[in-house]
Each structure stands twice: as C-alpha cells, then as structure tokens.
Design a protein around this motif. Structure first.
Motif, short mmCIF file in Angstrom:
data_model
loop_
_atom_site.label_atom_id
_atom_site.label_comp_id
_atom_site.label_asym_id
_atom_site.label_seq_id
_atom_site.Cartn_x
_atom_site.Cartn_y
_atom_site.Cartn_z
N LEU A 52 -1.58 -17.23 -77.82
CA LEU A 52 -0.25 -17.49 -77.50
C LEU A 52 0.07 -17.52 -75.89
O LEU A 52 0.79 -18.29 -75.31
CB LEU A 52 1.01 -16.66 -78.33
CG LEU A 52 1.01 -16.96 -79.74
CD1 LEU A 52 1.86 -16.06 -80.39
CD2 LEU A 52 1.31 -18.38 -79.96
N ALA A 53 -0.47 -16.39 -75.40
CA ALA A 53 -0.24 -15.98 -73.91
C ALA A 53 -0.91 -17.13 -73.21
O ALA A 53 -0.51 -17.71 -72.16
CB ALA A 53 -0.82 -14.60 -73.57
N MET A 54 -2.26 -17.30 -73.72
CA MET A 54 -2.75 -18.76 -72.76
C MET A 54 -2.11 -20.02 -72.84
O MET A 54 -2.15 -20.57 -72.01
CB MET A 54 -4.31 -18.65 -73.21
CG MET A 54 -5.10 -17.29 -72.92
SD MET A 54 -6.75 -17.78 -73.28
CE MET A 54 -7.38 -18.98 -71.96
N MET A 55 -1.54 -20.20 -74.12
CA MET A 55 -0.87 -21.50 -74.24
C MET A 55 0.37 -21.62 -73.26
O MET A 55 0.72 -22.54 -72.84
CB MET A 55 -0.57 -21.61 -75.74
CG MET A 55 -1.58 -21.96 -76.69
SD MET A 55 -0.87 -22.27 -78.38
CE MET A 55 -2.41 -23.22 -79.23
N GLN A 99 -7.33 -34.47 -66.37
CA GLN A 99 -8.26 -33.11 -65.96
C GLN A 99 -7.99 -32.49 -67.54
O GLN A 99 -8.99 -31.94 -68.02
CB GLN A 99 -7.78 -32.26 -64.94
CG GLN A 99 -8.59 -30.97 -64.85
CD GLN A 99 -8.29 -30.28 -63.61
OE1 GLN A 99 -8.38 -31.02 -62.48
NE2 GLN A 99 -7.87 -29.01 -63.77
N SER A 100 -6.66 -32.47 -68.09
CA SER A 100 -6.67 -31.64 -69.32
C SER A 100 -7.44 -32.39 -70.38
O SER A 100 -8.15 -31.81 -71.27
CB SER A 100 -5.24 -31.52 -69.64
OG SER A 100 -4.43 -30.78 -68.48
N SER A 112 -5.91 -28.36 -76.32
CA SER A 112 -4.98 -29.32 -76.92
C SER A 112 -3.18 -29.20 -76.36
O SER A 112 -2.88 -30.19 -76.05
CB SER A 112 -4.82 -29.12 -78.35
OG SER A 112 -6.40 -29.44 -78.78
N PHE A 113 -3.08 -27.92 -76.61
CA PHE A 113 -1.83 -27.71 -76.22
C PHE A 113 -1.59 -27.98 -74.41
O PHE A 113 -0.32 -28.43 -74.24
CB PHE A 113 -1.39 -26.34 -76.37
CG PHE A 113 -0.01 -25.78 -76.22
CD1 PHE A 113 1.10 -26.48 -76.99
CD2 PHE A 113 0.32 -25.03 -75.20
CE1 PHE A 113 2.22 -26.01 -76.80
CE2 PHE A 113 1.80 -24.65 -74.81
CZ PHE A 113 2.78 -25.28 -75.67
N ARG A 114 -2.50 -27.62 -73.68
CA ARG A 114 -2.36 -28.09 -72.35
C ARG A 114 -2.18 -29.38 -72.18
O ARG A 114 -1.66 -29.92 -71.31
CB ARG A 114 -3.87 -27.67 -71.58
CG ARG A 114 -3.65 -27.96 -70.14
CD ARG A 114 -4.91 -27.34 -69.46
NE ARG A 114 -5.02 -27.64 -68.06
CZ ARG A 114 -5.58 -27.32 -66.97
NH1 ARG A 114 -6.37 -26.08 -67.44
NH2 ARG A 114 -5.62 -27.41 -65.74
N THR A 115 -3.04 -30.23 -72.64
CA THR A 115 -2.86 -31.64 -72.64
C THR A 115 -1.61 -32.27 -73.00
O THR A 115 -0.91 -33.05 -72.34
CB THR A 115 -3.84 -32.40 -73.65
OG1 THR A 115 -5.52 -31.93 -73.15
CG2 THR A 115 -3.82 -33.99 -73.44
N PHE A 116 -0.73 -31.85 -74.14
CA PHE A 116 0.44 -32.07 -74.52
C PHE A 116 1.39 -31.83 -73.42
O PHE A 116 2.36 -32.81 -73.20
CB PHE A 116 0.89 -31.50 -75.77
CG PHE A 116 2.12 -31.43 -76.33
CD1 PHE A 116 2.57 -32.69 -76.79
CD2 PHE A 116 2.86 -30.36 -76.09
CE1 PHE A 116 4.09 -32.74 -77.07
CE2 PHE A 116 4.23 -30.52 -76.67
CZ PHE A 116 4.91 -31.72 -76.79
N THR A 117 1.15 -30.52 -72.98
CA THR A 117 2.42 -30.19 -71.98
C THR A 117 2.16 -30.72 -70.65
O THR A 117 3.02 -30.99 -69.82
CB THR A 117 2.14 -28.50 -72.02
OG1 THR A 117 0.71 -28.13 -71.59
CG2 THR A 117 2.62 -27.72 -72.82
N SER A 118 0.95 -31.32 -70.30
CA SER A 118 0.73 -32.14 -69.32
C SER A 118 1.55 -33.59 -69.42
O SER A 118 2.17 -33.69 -68.27
CB SER A 118 -0.80 -32.47 -68.98
OG SER A 118 -1.50 -31.42 -68.80
#
Length: 519
Positions: free
Chosen positions: A389-392, A150-151, A300-306
């Motif tokens: 930064l808060a959203m990341m 999904q990310s 992009s950060f969400r995909t990495f953290t997934s």
C-alpha cells in the motif's frame, strides 16, 4: 492565444507515437528488477551474480546516460529534436537484442550501457519535443505521455518477466522497439520552435498548422513565437550577445537553480532506485506477498495513476502539486521504513522465514517459539500489506505530481535557443546522481538497514519538494514565450532595483560632502 480554440487530435496523435519510444525505456528501466533476482538463481556460472554484482547493472545505465545527455543536447539543437528521437532508436533496439542473446553477464552490462546512452540522449529530446509541439492548455497532459509510456513499459516488463523466461521478454521488447522506430519515422514532425531557430519560417508555420488542425487559426500563436525570435536576434546583434554567454546569464542560471536543481535533488529521493530494485525491495521489506506479484500490482496501479495524472496536471498549479505530492511520497517512504523497523525490533523472526510471518513477540519475550503462536490478524496485515500500500501511494503521488512535473518543468523553463542543451546539462547531473545512488543502495541497506535507508529517502523527498516550491516559477497555462518573458521580467526588475539604489546612493553622496564642507 491561450484561450484560442484548437484541434487536439493531431498533436495528441504525434504525442502518442512519440511515447512508444519511452515504452522501450520503461521496459529497460525495470529490467534490472527482473534480471537481478533471475541471475542470482542462474546455474550458468557466466550469468550467475550476487546482489552487489547486480548493482553494476543499475549503475552502468545512468553512467552511460551521462555521455548520451552530453551529446544529445548538441544534436537536438543542431540537427533537430525529431532527428535525435530517430537516432536514439538504434542503441535502444540493439540493447534489447544483445541482452536477449547474451552468453554472459558482461554482455548484459555492455547492452545496459548502450541503452543508458540512448536513454540519456532521448531525455534531452523527448520532453522538449512534446513541450514544443503542444498547445499551452494541454502541455502538461502531453508531457505526461512520457510518464504514462514509461509506466506501461515497466508493467509490461514485470508481467512478462514474472511468468516467462527473461530472454523471451527481451526478444518481445526488441521487436516492439523496431516498430516504434518505424512509427516515429513516418508520423512525427519537427517542432516549429526549432525550425524558427534555423529561420525555416514557412516550414515552421506549416508544421504548426498540421499540429493544431487544418481549421485552426494559428496566426496569433505563430506570430508570438516569431516576434520573440526576432526580438532575441535583434538584442543579440545590438549587445553582441553570443549563445554561449547565455549559459552564464540569469536566463540559464535562474531556471537551472529552480527546476534543474529540484530535478537533481529528486534523484536522492530513492524512487528511481526502488523502480530498479522493486522485486528486491519487496523481498527485503519482510512482506510474505510474492515479490513478482507485488511488483505487478504496483506497476499496474502506477500506470493507472499516470493516466489520471494527465488530468491532474491540467487542473492544479505546478508548484502546489509538486509540494503536496512530495510530502505524500515522503510519508509513504517513512511508513515503509517504520513497518520494517517494527518487524525487525518486535518480531524475532528473520526476514527469510515466512513460516512464522506475523507472530508478535516483545523484545524481552521469553516465550518458546516451538509452542506455536497464532499470528494476530492486524500484525499479519502490517507485515504483508503495508509495503504494498505504501508503494502504491508513493507511485500514485509520483505519477500525478512529483515525477511528471520534474521533466516538464525543465523543458518549459529554459530559453528556446538553449532549451535542449540546458536540459542536457541538467540530465548529466541527474544521471551522475542516479549512478551514485543506484550503486550505493545495497551498501546503504547494509549500513543503515532497510528502515534507515527509507527514512533517509523520506527526508530527502520532503526537502526536495520544499526547495522546488520556493525556487520554481508557476508555468501552468502559459505559453513557452510567456515563461521566457516571466524570467526576463524578474531579471529586469532586479536590474532596475540595483540601478535605483545606485542612483539614490549617488544623490546622497554630494549632500554628505556639502555638509562636511559647511562643518
């Protein structure tokens, strides 16, 4: 059985093929974030919309998913989890093609409704499918493949939508959805758990062997699943228990009021709404960062953290991870609201005015803005980078805990014979909640302003994490059979406690009667 050696590659390959269908869903999920601002700027009167008009795009998706969830649970339990995965590809692929060629906004709404229906049905199958094909040691990692997919889909949608026409984006993902349907048709297998509910024992054993690898000894795992199935069937015959009656028993109600209600409450945390309105959220936050670039960075950060989340889920306990991640998300939402509050009450600058962004003025200041003040560096940082930064941080915690655990916990908690239907019931309530929050979001911004809305989301997220920590059972490292038996043991303990209290009361009653007679 949990510590038994197995080959990861076969089940991981099937899982990766399955996750391709979720990439299309991720693209559709973030499409409103691209389309709403794009259609607001459209010159064609048939396509031009306002933000409130755009909220219908966000609402129709979960509204139609309600009907998809209702039908999906029945299809998955009747015809199989894999069959439902294949059926869902038709409305999803058709939706991409319709949006790409849409002559008016009404056609886009119809297409979003179709994709929502497909998503609702898919939600009833995908998590259950991955849980049932996975070994207990890697079930968390396998279920998280959907979160990763999904990310990826959301990131792909924002990257293409930021720099290319939105119709090109839709045609690209239309083609991808067709490829996904072909891969799922060729490479996926029906789950052994489902096949055993239909007493297709040989086929179930063969599929389990394929999923665990040709050299893996599956006797212990297969016999555990089969014995559990036979015990349940014998119990049904002995006590005249029907499948329908299970929905009124503690076998359904306990996991529903634990994992199910936690999932439903999470819809009011605002994370899904923020995903749907990401570009608009950046615009409303007051940041001078380009909203499309900000969205791309966040996704992009969400995909990495997934990806990292797959490892985290195999290390930490589910309940503790849920609580910690929910509190981090709550803090991030509160910070976003606080940043916006400071800007609105101490910067006398409209959100739309980027020329004076960062100029610090107290509320009682009498300075003439025409004199020209140089913005303080730390003030500019607050305006431009805190929302990003808060959203990341929020999405990192969501990907590694909160979001990844919700679907997994629902798929794990319910008994095999009603797993798909029970998950579908949860998703019906989830879709109703998402439809309401998605439609209400623009009106919440008007009523409570940006900061008030995000503070409400922050409070809801924290309460959801606490509720889930208290009510959910720990399932890390346990087979699906063990999880079912864990609920069964708790039910039997309560039943025995009630019976013991009743017997003690009955013993006490004759003694009281005898004393009264003597008196």
């Amino acid at each position: 059985m949990v510590n038994q050696k197995f080959d990861l590659k076969p089940q991981l390959f099937v899982g990766v093929v399955t996750m391709t269908c979720r990439i299309s869903i991720g693209g559709l999920l973030s499409l409103s974030g691209i389309l709403i601002p794009a259609l607001q700027a459209e010159e064609d009167p048939n396509l031009k919309i306002s933000l409130k008009d755009g909220s219908w795009m966000v609402t129709v998706w979960p509204a139609m998913a309600i009907f998809g969830s209702m039908l999906g649970g029945w299809i998955a339990d009747t015809f199989g989890r894999r069959s439902l995965l294949l059926m869902c590809q038709l409305p999803i692929s058709s939706a991409w093609g319709l949006i790409a060629s849409a002559p008016s906004y009404w056609v886009i709404l119809i297409a979003m409704g179709m994709s929502g229906f497909g998503n609702g049905a898919l939600n009833s199958a995908a998590s259950v499918y991955l849980c049932e094909i996975s070994h207990p040691k890697v079930r968390g990692m396998m279920a998280n493949l959907l979160n990763i997919a999904q990310s990826i889909g959301m990131l792909l949608s924002y990257v293409l939508g930021a720099y290319l026409p939105w119709r090109f984006l839709c045609w690209t993902l239309f083609g991808f959805s067709l490829v996904s349907a072909v891969l799922i048709t060729i490479f996926t297998l029906e789950t052994p758990y489902y096949l055993l509910t239909k007493l297709r024992v040989n086929e179930a054993r063969n599929n389990l062997q394929k999923l665990r690898g040709p050299t893996t000894n599956i006797d212990e795992e297969f016999n555990e699943i089969l014995e559990r199935k036979l015990r349940l069937e014998a119990n049904k015959l002995a006590n005249q228990i029907s499948t329908k009656s299970i929905f009124t028993s503690s076998r359904f109600l306990r996991p529903f009021f634990g994992a199910g209600v936690t999932f439903i409450l999470a819809c009011f945390s605002g994370i899904m709404v923020i995903s749907l309105y990401t570009v608009n959220v950046f615009q409303e936050s007051g940041s001078s960062l380009d909203p499309y670039l900000g969205s791309i960075l966040v996704m992009s950060f969400r995909t990495f953290t997934s990806l990292v989340g797959s490892i985290v889920l195999t290390v930490f306990k589910r309940r503790h991870l849920l609580l910690c991640s929910s509190l981090i998300i709550s803090s991030s939402l509160f910070l976003m609201g606080g940043s916006n509050y400071i800007r609105r009450h101490f910067f006398h600058i409209p959100i739309e005015d980027k020329t004076l962004n960062g100029t610090w003025l107290e509320s009682n200041s009498t300075h003439d803005l025409s004199e020209g003040f140089k913005p303080a560096l730390w003030v500019s940082t607050i305006n431009n980078w805190i929302p990003l930064l808060a959203m990341m941080t929020m999405y990192a915690a969501h990907s590694m805990g909160f979001g990844a655990l919700l679907k997994l916990s629902c798929a794990e908690a319910f008994p095999t014979e009603i797993r798909s239907k029970a998950s579908a019931i949860v998703f019906v309530f989830v879709d109703i909640a998402l439809a309401g929050v998605g439609k209400a979001f623009p009106y919440m911004l008007e009523a409570f302003e940006f900061y008030g809305t995000f503070w409400i989301f922050a409070l809801t997220t924290a309460l959801t994490g606490i509720y889930g920590f208290v009510t959910m059972v720990e399932s890390k490292g346990k087979t699906l059979v063990m999880i079912e038996e864990q609920f069964e043991e708790k039910r039997m303990k309560r039943k025995n406690l009630v019976l013991q209290n009743s017997m003690e009361n009955n013993r006490a009653q004759p003694e009281t009667t005898q004393v009264n007679r003597v008196g």
